[in-house]
Design an enzyme around this catalytic site. Sequence first.
Site, mmCIF file in Angstrom:
data_model
loop_
_atom_site.group_PDB
_atom_site.id
_atom_site.type_symbol
_atom_site.label_atom_id
_atom_site.label_comp_id
_atom_site.label_asym_id
_atom_site.label_seq_id
_atom_site.Cartn_x
_atom_site.Cartn_y
_atom_site.Cartn_z
ATOM 1 N N HIS A 28 6.175 -4.595 12.532
ATOM 2 C CA HIS A 28 5.497 -3.304 12.431
ATOM 3 C C HIS A 28 5.085 -2.820 13.820
ATOM 4 O O HIS A 28 4.051 -2.160 14.003
ATOM 5 C CB HIS A 28 4.279 -3.426 11.499
ATOM 6 C CG HIS A 28 3.840 -2.129 10.868
ATOM 7 N ND1 HIS A 28 2.933 -1.284 11.468
ATOM 8 C CD2 HIS A 28 4.174 -1.519 9.711
ATOM 9 C CE1 HIS A 28 2.719 -0.240 10.678
ATOM 10 N NE2 HIS A 28 3.476 -0.350 9.607
ATOM 11 N N HIS A 52 0.849 -1.199 0.000
ATOM 12 C CA HIS A 52 0.000 0.000 0.000
ATOM 13 C C HIS A 52 0.876 1.237 0.000
ATOM 14 O O HIS A 52 2.101 1.147 0.107
ATOM 15 C CB HIS A 52 -0.980 -0.011 1.171
ATOM 16 C CG HIS A 52 -0.382 0.109 2.542
ATOM 17 N ND1 HIS A 52 0.502 -0.810 3.056
ATOM 18 C CD2 HIS A 52 -0.553 1.038 3.522
ATOM 19 C CE1 HIS A 52 0.834 -0.459 4.291
ATOM 20 N NE2 HIS A 52 0.220 0.662 4.592
ATOM 21 N N ASP A 100 5.938 4.343 4.803
ATOM 22 C CA ASP A 100 6.850 3.381 5.428
ATOM 23 C C ASP A 100 6.918 2.065 4.663
ATOM 24 O O ASP A 100 7.695 1.182 5.007
ATOM 25 C CB ASP A 100 6.477 3.132 6.909
ATOM 26 C CG ASP A 100 5.024 2.738 7.116
ATOM 27 O OD1 ASP A 100 4.150 3.300 6.426
ATOM 28 O OD2 ASP A 100 4.757 1.866 7.976
ATOM 29 N N HIS A 101 6.108 1.938 3.587
ATOM 30 C CA HIS A 101 6.129 0.697 2.805
ATOM 31 C C HIS A 101 6.701 0.878 1.399
ATOM 32 O O HIS A 101 6.846 -0.098 0.675
ATOM 33 C CB HIS A 101 4.712 0.105 2.739
ATOM 34 C CG HIS A 101 4.221 -0.300 4.093
ATOM 35 N ND1 HIS A 101 4.230 -1.603 4.541
ATOM 36 C CD2 HIS A 101 3.767 0.449 5.131
ATOM 37 C CE1 HIS A 101 3.789 -1.645 5.789
ATOM 38 N NE2 HIS A 101 3.497 -0.405 6.175
ATOM 39 N N HIS A 104 1.244 3.876 2.041
ATOM 40 C CA HIS A 104 1.780 4.614 3.190
ATOM 41 C C HIS A 104 3.304 4.573 3.064
ATOM 42 O O HIS A 104 3.887 3.528 2.737
ATOM 43 C CB HIS A 104 1.315 3.988 4.520
ATOM 44 C CG HIS A 104 -0.088 4.382 4.875
ATOM 45 N ND1 HIS A 104 -0.921 3.606 5.633
ATOM 46 C CD2 HIS A 104 -0.798 5.508 4.557
ATOM 47 C CE1 HIS A 104 -2.087 4.226 5.779
ATOM 48 N NE2 HIS A 104 -2.038 5.371 5.128
ATOM 49 N N ASP A 143 -0.127 -3.884 6.844
ATOM 50 C CA ASP A 143 -1.023 -3.122 7.703
ATOM 51 C C ASP A 143 -2.496 -3.495 7.510
ATOM 52 O O ASP A 143 -3.049 -3.380 6.411
ATOM 53 C CB ASP A 143 -0.832 -1.625 7.435
ATOM 54 C CG ASP A 143 0.596 -1.189 7.727
ATOM 55 O OD1 ASP A 143 1.448 -2.068 7.965
ATOM 56 O OD2 ASP A 143 0.858 0.027 7.716
ATOM 57 N N HIS A 161 -7.396 -1.462 5.658
ATOM 58 C CA HIS A 161 -6.517 -0.445 6.228
ATOM 59 C C HIS A 161 -7.080 0.924 5.851
ATOM 60 O O HIS A 161 -8.131 1.008 5.213
ATOM 61 C CB HIS A 161 -5.109 -0.692 5.671
ATOM 62 C CG HIS A 161 -4.012 0.028 6.386
ATOM 63 N ND1 HIS A 161 -3.940 0.121 7.755
ATOM 64 C CD2 HIS A 161 -2.916 0.680 5.918
ATOM 65 C CE1 HIS A 161 -2.857 0.811 8.079
ATOM 66 N NE2 HIS A 161 -2.222 1.166 6.985
HETATM 67 ZN ZN LIG Z 1 2.920 0.746 7.891
HETATM 68 ZN ZN LIG Z 2 -0.171 1.687 6.556
#
Ligand SMILES: [Zn+2]
Ligand SMILES: [Zn+2]
Length: 308
Positions: free
Chosen positions: A270, A62, A66-67, A64, A212, A142
């Site tokens: 995570h 996805h 951090d990914h 976000h 997530d 999510h």
């Molecule tokens: Zn994340």
């Molecule tokens: Zn996320």
Amino acid sequence: MTFQITILGSGSASPTLHSFPSAQVVTLGNEYYLIDCGEGTQYRLMEQHIRPGRLKGIFISHLHGDHYFGLFGLLTSLSLGQRTDELLLFGPKGLNDILTEIFRHSDTRLSYLLTFHAIDAEKPSVIYENTLFTVQTLPLLHRVPCTGFLFREKTGNRKLRKEKILPAMNHEHLRLLKEGQDIYKADGTLLYAVEDFTNPPSPPRSYAYCSDTIFQEALVPYIKEVDCLYHEATFREDQAARATKTYHSTARQAALIAKACGAGRLLIGHLSSRYSESGPSLDEARAVFPETHLASEGETFDLPSRPR
Ligand SMILES: [Zn+2]
Ligand SMILES: [Zn+2]
């Protein structure tokens, strides 16, 4: 065939000095596949002596940051290294727009073909397949469209019982027997029976990556009896309400999913940066599902062939 998971990063969104954002390498045979690509992933690959040039494909769960904030650096470095092999990229459809804009503004022309496949998060489906395995998306819930990935080995050939092989057998006989075909003489009588010379193939192994997501049991039927399950465990039960509100899970909830699907092993990661210790998250999950491990950076988890 080698089937391994190497954890490059398993931190959550807020950076800390002792964790890196999400990224994992799946090794299948002699091919590498990257799942998620948090900031700094290319450096983590170097630390693990995994040559990025050997990556066949990248799967982004996805959008976000951090990914996938490590993706621009990695893709650009591959071009600086004069990669020529095609690279497959799977991710939410917005990723293509983001990359196009970045490459446009930086006047980047890749040395290789980057083939983008948009994932439809609404419809779980097989998005990649070769002779050895398939990759299927998993429906996660999510704050933005998000999918997990299920890597499933295909059933291999039957195994020859070496002690049974006869001098009269040729290469073609062995090939047919491994494929499960009985061999007949020209007059139609049975010459070699599959059951006499081979054992059944090992059961296919599988790995599910569930990044997530809010706790949702609807996931369970998709990952029944998976050998190894990675499930996010951002919070602990003391923050269960916060987990629900932010569409994340607790360590206990991750373990409930592992238990419900009959997973062989659970990896949790995570973890929120609010927790300075990971031990209590592990304890919370192990109380429900004892075969739980922390997805710690630099660790490699082997999926050994299962006994028949
Ligand atoms: Zn994340
Ligand atoms: Zn996320």
